[in-house]
Design a protein around this motif. Structure first.
Motif, short mmCIF file in Angstrom:
data_model
loop_
_atom_site.label_atom_id
_atom_site.label_comp_id
_atom_site.label_asym_id
_atom_site.label_seq_id
_atom_site.Cartn_x
_atom_site.Cartn_y
_atom_site.Cartn_z
N UNK A 16 -1.44 -31.30 -7.97
CA UNK A 16 -0.02 -31.43 -7.64
C UNK A 16 0.17 -32.80 -7.03
N UNK A 17 0.86 -33.67 -7.75
CA UNK A 17 1.07 -35.01 -7.26
C UNK A 17 -0.20 -35.81 -7.16
N UNK A 18 -1.18 -35.51 -8.01
CA UNK A 18 -2.44 -36.24 -8.01
C UNK A 18 -3.46 -35.72 -7.02
N UNK A 19 -3.10 -34.70 -6.20
CA UNK A 19 -4.01 -34.13 -5.22
C UNK A 19 -4.53 -32.79 -5.73
N UNK A 20 -5.81 -32.47 -5.47
CA UNK A 20 -6.34 -31.18 -5.90
C UNK A 20 -5.59 -30.03 -5.24
N UNK A 21 -5.37 -28.98 -6.01
CA UNK A 21 -4.69 -27.81 -5.45
C UNK A 21 -5.62 -27.10 -4.47
N UNK A 22 -5.02 -26.45 -3.47
CA UNK A 22 -5.81 -25.72 -2.48
C UNK A 22 -6.48 -24.52 -3.13
N UNK A 23 -7.77 -24.33 -2.85
CA UNK A 23 -8.52 -23.23 -3.44
C UNK A 23 -8.05 -21.91 -2.88
N UNK A 24 -7.69 -20.98 -3.75
CA UNK A 24 -7.28 -19.65 -3.35
C UNK A 24 -8.34 -18.66 -3.83
N UNK A 25 -8.84 -17.84 -2.94
CA UNK A 25 -9.82 -16.83 -3.29
C UNK A 25 -9.12 -15.55 -3.76
N UNK A 26 -9.62 -15.00 -4.85
CA UNK A 26 -9.09 -13.73 -5.33
C UNK A 26 -9.58 -12.60 -4.42
N UNK A 27 -8.80 -11.53 -4.38
CA UNK A 27 -9.22 -10.37 -3.60
C UNK A 27 -8.49 -9.13 -4.08
N UNK A 28 -9.06 -7.98 -3.77
CA UNK A 28 -8.42 -6.70 -4.01
C UNK A 28 -7.77 -6.25 -2.70
N UNK A 29 -6.47 -6.03 -2.74
CA UNK A 29 -5.77 -5.47 -1.58
C UNK A 29 -5.79 -3.96 -1.70
N UNK A 30 -6.37 -3.28 -0.72
CA UNK A 30 -6.49 -1.83 -0.75
C UNK A 30 -5.38 -1.20 0.09
N UNK A 31 -4.77 -0.16 -0.45
CA UNK A 31 -3.69 0.54 0.25
C UNK A 31 -4.00 2.03 0.26
N UNK A 32 -3.56 2.70 1.31
CA UNK A 32 -3.66 4.16 1.35
C UNK A 32 -2.77 4.74 0.25
N UNK A 33 -3.22 5.80 -0.41
CA UNK A 33 -2.32 6.47 -1.36
C UNK A 33 -1.07 6.96 -0.64
N UNK A 34 0.05 7.06 -1.34
CA UNK A 34 1.30 7.47 -0.67
C UNK A 34 1.25 8.92 -0.24
N UNK A 35 2.15 9.24 0.68
CA UNK A 35 2.30 10.63 1.09
C UNK A 35 2.83 11.45 -0.08
N UNK A 36 2.67 12.75 -0.01
CA UNK A 36 3.09 13.63 -1.10
C UNK A 36 4.57 13.44 -1.43
N UNK A 37 4.85 13.25 -2.70
CA UNK A 37 6.23 13.10 -3.15
C UNK A 37 6.74 11.68 -3.13
N UNK A 38 5.94 10.74 -2.66
CA UNK A 38 6.38 9.34 -2.60
C UNK A 38 5.60 8.52 -3.60
N UNK A 39 6.24 7.41 -4.05
CA UNK A 39 5.56 6.49 -4.96
C UNK A 39 5.36 5.13 -4.32
N UNK A 40 5.71 4.98 -3.03
CA UNK A 40 5.50 3.72 -2.33
C UNK A 40 4.09 3.70 -1.76
N UNK A 41 3.35 2.59 -1.93
CA UNK A 41 1.99 2.53 -1.38
C UNK A 41 1.97 2.78 0.11
N UNK A 42 0.89 3.39 0.58
CA UNK A 42 0.74 3.66 1.99
C UNK A 42 0.30 2.41 2.75
N UNK A 43 -0.10 2.56 4.01
CA UNK A 43 -0.48 1.40 4.83
C UNK A 43 -1.75 0.73 4.31
#
Length: 257
Positions: A16-43
């Motif tokens: 970007x603008x002749x400068x190397x881009x900052x290295x970003x490490x890949x990762x898996x974000x883990x979430x608690x399954x939602x409560x019963x009846x919900x489709x929103x990820x848990x904490x």
């Protein structure tokens, strides 16, 4: 019909603008399954960091079709679309501990295997659901999924037999196609995006960028369980409610037109 797509990472760094881009490490974000009846990820329940970024990502999508049989016809019937199958994402994780000769490779593989079985919390409630997972890599964010398979190949060992190098093939399967709760007006799901915090971010500035109104910061705080909006940790990923989910009467969404 399967529609696999493979993304390959070539040598070199984006600039970007002749400068190397900052290295970003890949990762898996883990979430608690939602409560019963919900489709929103848990904490959040932690993350699994990639030691080395993947060199390829294979994304596959499949649709379901049926065909009417025609006993006296020379060709098959017209196919009827029955709906989509879940998308799948397959990638490889390279693990190496030759410099330390410790058990970190084994521990990482064990964590990946744990993602294929129900969490203790859901098992105690009788629902038996594995953790929900989102693959994140800089600006690249995969769909909300669960890890349906892990294959680990150990390729190097210490004299005592401890594995110190491995290649893991991980396959994630999409959950519901979206990552949010039920839309009460349409009966469908509303998708949520993620925002990774950087130094200087505030909930108001994120709300302004996402919705065109800084007053929406309260909805972001509620969606992420934030009690103190002045304590934001850079590197944390926040879930942004879809515009359809915003319910505060003082919020008006700008369409940018």
């Amino acid at each position: 019909m399967n529609a696999p797509i493979t993304f390959s990472a070539t040598g070199g760094s984006a600039t970007s603008g002749g400068l190397p881009a900052r290295l970003e490490r890949a990762y898996f974000e883990l979430r608690e399954p939602p409560a019963h009846g919900s489709a929103a990820p848990g904490p959040p329940r932690g993350r699994i960091d990639f030691q080395f970024n993947p060199t390829e990502l294979s994304l596959s999508k499949k649709a379901r079709w049926t065909k009417d049989t025609q006993p006296n016809s020379r060709s098959s019937g017209v196919p009827h679309y029955k709906g989509p199958e879940p998308s799948t994402l397959t990638l490889e994780m390279f693990l190496d501990a030759t410099a330390t000769a410790d058990d970190r490779v084994v521990r990482t593989v064990d964590r990946l295997f744990t993602c294929c079985v129900p969490t203790d919390k859901t098992r105690s409630k009788g629902s038996g659901s594995p953790p929900w997972v989102v693959f994140r890599w800089g600006g690249l964010t995969g769909f909300t999924a669960y890890i349906c398979s892990v294959a680990a190949k150990f390729t190097l060992f210490t004299p005592s037999g401890t594995p110190i190098r491995a290649v893991c093939t991980v396959t994630l399967e999409e959950i519901s196609g979206e990552t949010a709760r039920q839309n009460p007006t349409s009966g469908g799901r509303t998708a949520r995006e993620g925002h990774r915090l950087v130094a200087g971010d505030t909930l108001a500035s994120i709300a302004q960028q996402a919705y065109g109104n800084p007053a929406a910061w309260r909805e972001i705080a509620e969606a992420n369980g934030i009690d103190n909006p002045f304590r934001l940790r850079p590197g944390t990923t926040l879930l942004l409610p879809a515009p359809e989910e915003l319910t505060s009467p003082q919020i008006s969404i700008m369409d940018g037109g």
